[in-house]
Design a protein around this motif. Structure first.
Motif: not given
Length: 387
Positions: A175-179, A207-210, A274-276, A184-185
């Motif tokens: 629950f944060e602003d993606p900007n 965040d979904l990893d797979g 494929n998507y961060t 995340f770096p």
């Protein structure tokens, strides 16, 4: 007698540290009838992953508990009843069933491999806005799975299809602003997106990893501010940040349900890795009866969405009003179909009889339009000015 012998076996494999922690450095194992309750922290530097039955619970009615150590414990059944949350400093796995009774399971968001791991499609029960995984959870199995994840005392589930679980998938909600993300770096500029989009949420992301193709389902609530994106949920899209393109990509809308306050949306097929990160976006066209309303305006002279375009007005008597976020009129035009033909359509410039700062370029952001057509219901919704 079996339980007494079992408990004595425990005393051969642990030490207590100032009565504050149970430190396993040997070999522990639970079986069918075992019931083990931890009222202190657990440090697992031994073997505690060969449990073929039994239940392990974590209990504290006034504080928190921590699971740490060098090795991941793997429980058959697990209960969490910790008022001020169960803190994981090492991953914990469950193979049969997990229950949330009180408190959250918190994992360090800067170490994604430390997660609550559901193995063999282990189900869970009892999740709500006060009881969920605050951080990362993973699934390994053969069934569809809904991650019991959230943030800021809000459960915000994310669902994947069965094939994605076969090679372990991992997810968390922010629950944060993606900007300006905290863990995340890099940032995820919500003003940078492909031509199939015209807006991206700045309130939250997942965040979904797979590495296996799946559809992903995201959920929203009244804190998601969906009305700032669309006035019709059918125009929502799942979007993903492409780190190579440095922009948000449209991942589609295969199904959507709910209303502007609560609901869920499912993407088209995509590969998570494929998507961060993922969040909500909206496409650049609304279908409103016999009208096609292109609600993206990017007046940069490239010939693509240089002005606010409405197709299907014909020769109707109409009037268009555009307001900024404070409700101030910034554009007004009668017979808008003529304005489009004469290249006088709304192009992000303050114009009209009653607007403020007439002739000035308007800032990037969200605006609101009202279209009045004689003899018809007024049309209204959001439009977006991009660079």
């Amino acid at each position: 007698m079996k339980k007494i012998i079992y408990i004595i076996a425990f005393f051969l494999t642990y030490t207590t540290i100032g009565q504050q922690a149970f430190h396993n450095y040997g070999n522990l194992q639970t079986h069918t009838d075992a019931e083990v309750g931890f009222h202190t922290d657990l440090i697992n530097d031994g073997t505690f992953d060969e449990n073929d039955g039994g239940m392990v619970g974590f209990y504290n009615t006034s504080g928190d508990l921590t699971v740490s150590g060098n090795n991941r414990p793997t429980f058959y059944d697990m209960e969490v009843d910790v008022r001020n949350d169960l803190q994981l400093e090492v991953a914990v796995a469950v193979t049969n069933f997990q229950e949330f009774t009180a408190g959250r399971v918190q994992t360090p968001r800067d170490r994604r491999n430390v997660s609550l791991d559901y193995i063999n499609d282990a189900p869970y029960l009892g999740e709500n806005d006060d009881r969920y995984v605050d951080g990362y959870a993973s699934i390994t199995g053969v069934l569809d799975f809904t991650f019991p994840i959230g943030d800021d005392f809000r459960l915000r589930p994310m669902r994947i299809e069965s094939q994605a679980a076969t090679n372990t998938a991992r997810g968390a909600y922010y629950f944060e602003d993606p900007n300006s993300p905290n863990f995340f770096p890099t940032s995820f500029n919500t003003n940078s997106f492909d031509n199939l989009l015209f807006g991206v949420s700045s309130f939250e992301f997942w965040d979904l990893d797979g590495d296996i193709e799946t559809r992903v389902t995201l959920t929203w609530d009244d804190n998601s501010n969906i009305p700032t994106l669309v006035d019709d949920i059918n125009n929502l899209r799942v979007v993903g940040w492409d780190s190579n393109l440095r922009q948000w990509v449209n991942l589609g809308n295969s199904t959507v349900s709910g209303d502007l306050n609560t609901g869920e949306i499912t993407s088209e097929l995509m590969i998570p890795d494929n998507y961060t990160v993922l969040t909500f976006g909206t496409s650049d066209m609304l279908l409103d009866g016999d009208l096609e309303i292109y609600t993206a305006v990017s007046p940069n002279g490239d010939g693509d969405n240089d002005f606010f375009r409405i197709d299907g007005l014909g020769e109707t008597n109409n009037e268009l009003f555009v307001y900024n976020r404070w409700g101030v009129l910034v554009y007004q035009r009668e017979q808008y179909h003529e304005a489009q033909t004469n290249s006088d359509g709304f192009a992000g410039i303050s114009e009209g009889r009653a607007t403020i700062a007439k002739g000035e370029k308007l800032p990037v952001g969200t605006y609101y339009y009202v279209l009045k057509i004689d003899g018809e219901k007024d049309r209204a919704g959001y439009l977006y000015i991009n660079e």
